[in-house]
Structures are given as C-alpha cells and as structure tokens.
Design an enzyme around this catalytic site. Structure first.
Site, short mmCIF file in Angstrom:
data_model
loop_
_atom_site.label_atom_id
_atom_site.label_comp_id
_atom_site.label_asym_id
_atom_site.label_seq_id
_atom_site.Cartn_x
_atom_site.Cartn_y
_atom_site.Cartn_z
N HIS A 133 0.80 -1.23 0.00
CA HIS A 133 0.00 0.00 0.00
C HIS A 133 0.84 1.28 0.00
CE1 HIS A 133 -3.42 -2.50 0.18
NE2 HIS A 133 -3.53 -2.65 1.48
N HIS A 207 -9.86 1.54 0.42
CA HIS A 207 -9.71 0.42 1.36
C HIS A 207 -10.81 0.42 2.42
CE1 HIS A 207 -7.62 -2.64 3.66
NE2 HIS A 207 -6.64 -2.67 2.78
N GLU A 345 -11.56 -4.35 -2.67
CA GLU A 345 -10.69 -3.30 -3.22
C GLU A 345 -10.55 -3.49 -4.72
OE1 GLU A 345 -6.97 -3.60 -0.80
OE2 GLU A 345 -8.28 -4.80 0.45
#
Ligand code: GLA
Length: 381
Positions: A133, A207, A345
């Site tokens: 991420h 997210h 996601e």
C-alpha cells in the site's frame, strides 16, 4: 485506462459548493465542510455529502478517507456501513487503512523492488519482505487538498495529492486526483486520475471495510457475496501472486453465485491458509479491458442492505478482515474484532510491476491514468 491530458486539466479551479436546499420536507442535497482536527501542524477537514434520500458519505482530507457511509436498511433505518472513527487521533494512532485511498501502489510489490528501463527501484519493505500500500507513508497518510462542486450527476468532492519524485522510493512526481461523487441514484462514484513526470507504476484503490449490518460488533461471515470472476490469482506464503490465473471452479474461491462468506472460509485449502481466510485478488470478467463491469454484489440478508460494485479496474482484492484482532485501534477506545469488516478493493493485480503477463500498471508522462468504481446502495425485499 488512459485518457487525454485535457481530461485532467478540467480538474483544477473548482469553487466551493454551498449547501443546496432541494425541496422542503425532503432530505437536503448538500456538501458541508467542517474541521476534523490536525495531523501534526496540518489542519484536517471533513466533508459531508448528502443526497436527496438522506444517504450520507463523510470523507476527510487525511488519506482521502471515507470515514462513514450511512445507508438505509430495508425498513429505512440509516446506519454507518463502513468501519471508521469519529476523531482524527484514532487514525493517527495507526489503523489498517480504514476507508483510505491507498497508493502510489495499492497492494503488494514483491521484495519492495521493481525494475524500469534498466534501473532497479527499492521501496520500503513494510509488510515482511514486501512493500504494501505505497510504503510507510503511503497516500493514506497524506493530506489531500479539496474542492467541491455540484454536477448534474451529484455532489462532488475532488481531492488532490502531489507525490514528490522519489517519495517512498517511487520514480517521478505523481499528481493524483480522487473524485467522490454522491448521486441521487444512490450511488457513490469514486474516480481516480493521475499524471506523472517520469514512468512510474500506479495503482490506486479505496480500502473501505464494509459491514452492511451497520453494527461493527457483528461479524461479516453471514454476508452473501457474489464476484463476477472465473479466475483468481493464487499467492505464495508472503501473499505475492504466483503468476497463475487459476480457475475458481470447485473451490472456496467460486463466488460466481451468491455464497455466505463464512460458508467455506474454514475449508482445508492451501490458499485460504496462506491468506488466513480470504485475502486474494480476483480476475474480473471484463468484456474489454477498462470497460465498466459489474464486479461484486454484497448482501446482508438480516438488514436487507445490498451493495453493488462496478468498476473499470481489472481486479478486486477481497479481504475478509483476517487481521482485525479486537485490539483498540487509536485512542478513541473503539475496537474492531476479527472479521467484523471486509474489503472489496477494486484495483490492478498485486505485484504487476514484476509480472509482465498482468495488465500493465505503468504510467508514462503525457498520459493520464484513469479508473472508476461505482458503489450502488440498494435494499433487498
Ligand atoms: C490489504 C491486504 C491485507 C492487509 C490489509 C490491511 O487488503 O491485502 O493483507 O494487509 O490490507 O491490514
């Protein structure tokens, strides 16, 4: 999906949008702005978008984060359907990407390393040996600038973040825009656009952890999920795709018809063991790359809330909240127990910069990265 530079140019210079009263006796269509504390020296703002049916999305400038999302159940009762906190301090104390925009590269890059034009780039290894991420200070921990506007399609909040060249190890500066648009058709559209000054991988995703019951103490194992995907990308022990696109047929990964999330999550399956449950990328069935396609339908039979997700993105990471562990997150005292939220996601596949057979995530200067996901809030009979 790549569009023209002109499309990005219209993102600048939007004026603040005042509260608009639609009609007396009905919910007001509105965008309100309020302070939400500070991250270090920087003020954080929160925007509340409301549509004519009373659906409400609260989004803060820290991480371009969805803080809450209120939708009705089948009896018309509004509840928040995403995990989040009422105070910025809870987020600053560290939460696992609740509602945030993740980037510059959502999901994992193996060993935090990739090679571009013969040069190897090393990213922070913040998830075992991998980069996750966007690294230690990804887009979820940055303050985005905001403008608002009204469009025929709904109330818009446009958030912009300029990531400097070299930030978290990535090449070139990247200007990223996330546009949230709440429509009176009970949809929240999330659009992503980005331009770069040098070739760079880009993968932007939201997210949010959904719990359609509206009760964050209630596990999501009874939710029913449908995924429009014949294949998924199995992973190694560190959750990096092996490169195989494996058929879901006959496995716990087959969500082509609605299945309760809990019904097969404890099956004896090497992939479920590696993910500690579901934590995998599904390969969406798209007619054409980049075309808006139905990706997922999530239903909570008890409350009657249903969420439909459409996207231009080729993949969807379904994560069943396996790392939520009931420890207080932040200083707000709130706890989120094991599997009380799940993420859907929409994104490009994990580790694409190292997997030539996956759809490319490379953005070149002069091109515009452009993706869109639409969340539609419905109710069951
Ligand atoms: C992603 C990953 C998970 C986990 C969460 C955050 O969805 O795939 O493995 O890291 O983020 O906790």
């Amino acid at each position: 999906m790549v569009a023209t530079l002109a499309a990005a140019a219209c993102l600048v210079g939007m004026a603040a949008f005042p509260r608009l009263v639609v009609a007396s006796g009905r919910p007001q269509r509105a965008i309100d702005k309020a302070p939400f504390g500070r991250a270090g020296e920087q003020p954080v703002e929160i925007y509340t978008l409301t549509n004519i049916h009373g659906i409400e999305a609260r989004i803060m400038t820290y991480g371009a984060t969805i803080v809450s999302l209120k939708t009705p159940d089948r009896a018309g009762q509004f509840r928040n359907i995403v995990l989040g906190f009422d105070s910025i301090d809870a987020y600053l104390a560290g939460v696992p990407y609740f509602g945030a925009t993740v980037g510059r590269y959502a999901n994992r890059i193996a060993n935090g390393r990739f090679t571009l034009d013969g040069k190897t780039y090393q990213l922070p290894q913040n998830d075992g040996v991998n980069s996750l991420h966007g690294g230690r200070q990804g887009f979820d921990k940055r303050i985005w600038s905001a403008t608002t506007s009204q469009t025929p399609h709904g109330q818009e909040l446009r958030l912009t973040y300029v990531s400097a060249a070299g930030e978290e190890g990535y090449p070139g500066a990247l200007t990223a825009h996330v546009i949230y648009r709440l429509g009176d058709d009970d949809t929240l559209a999330i659009e992503y656009q980005a331009t770069a000054t040098a070739p760079t991988p880009v993968n932007l995703a939201n997210h949010a952890y959904f719990n359609l019951s509206g009760d964050p103490t209630h596990p999501i194992l009874g939710h029913r999920l449908t995924l429009n995907a014949d294949r998924y990308t199995p992973v190694d022990a560190t959750l990096i795709p092996t490169g195989e696109l494996r058929s879901v047929a006959g496995t716990a990964f087959d969500f082509r018809a609605p299945y309760e999330i809990g019904s097969r999550i404890n099956d004896s399956d090497e992939q479920l063991a590696r993910g500690h449950g579901y934590d995998h990328n599904w390969v969406l069935n798209q007619q054409q790359p980049g075309t808006m396609t139905l990706a997922a339908v999530l239903q909570d039979p008890d409350s009657g809330r249903s969420l439909e997700i459409r996207t231009t993105q080729p993949g969807l990471q379904f994560y069943s909240g396996n790392f939520l562990n009931g420890k207080p997150a932040g200083n707000g005292g709130s706890v989120f127990e094991y599997r009380t939220g799940l993420c859907l996601e929409t994104q490009h596949f994990p580790d694409s910069p190292n997997q030539a057979a996956f759809p490319s995530t490379l953005l070149l200067p002069g091109h515009v990265y452009s993706e869109k996901t639409i969340l539609a809030f419905r109710t069951l009979k």
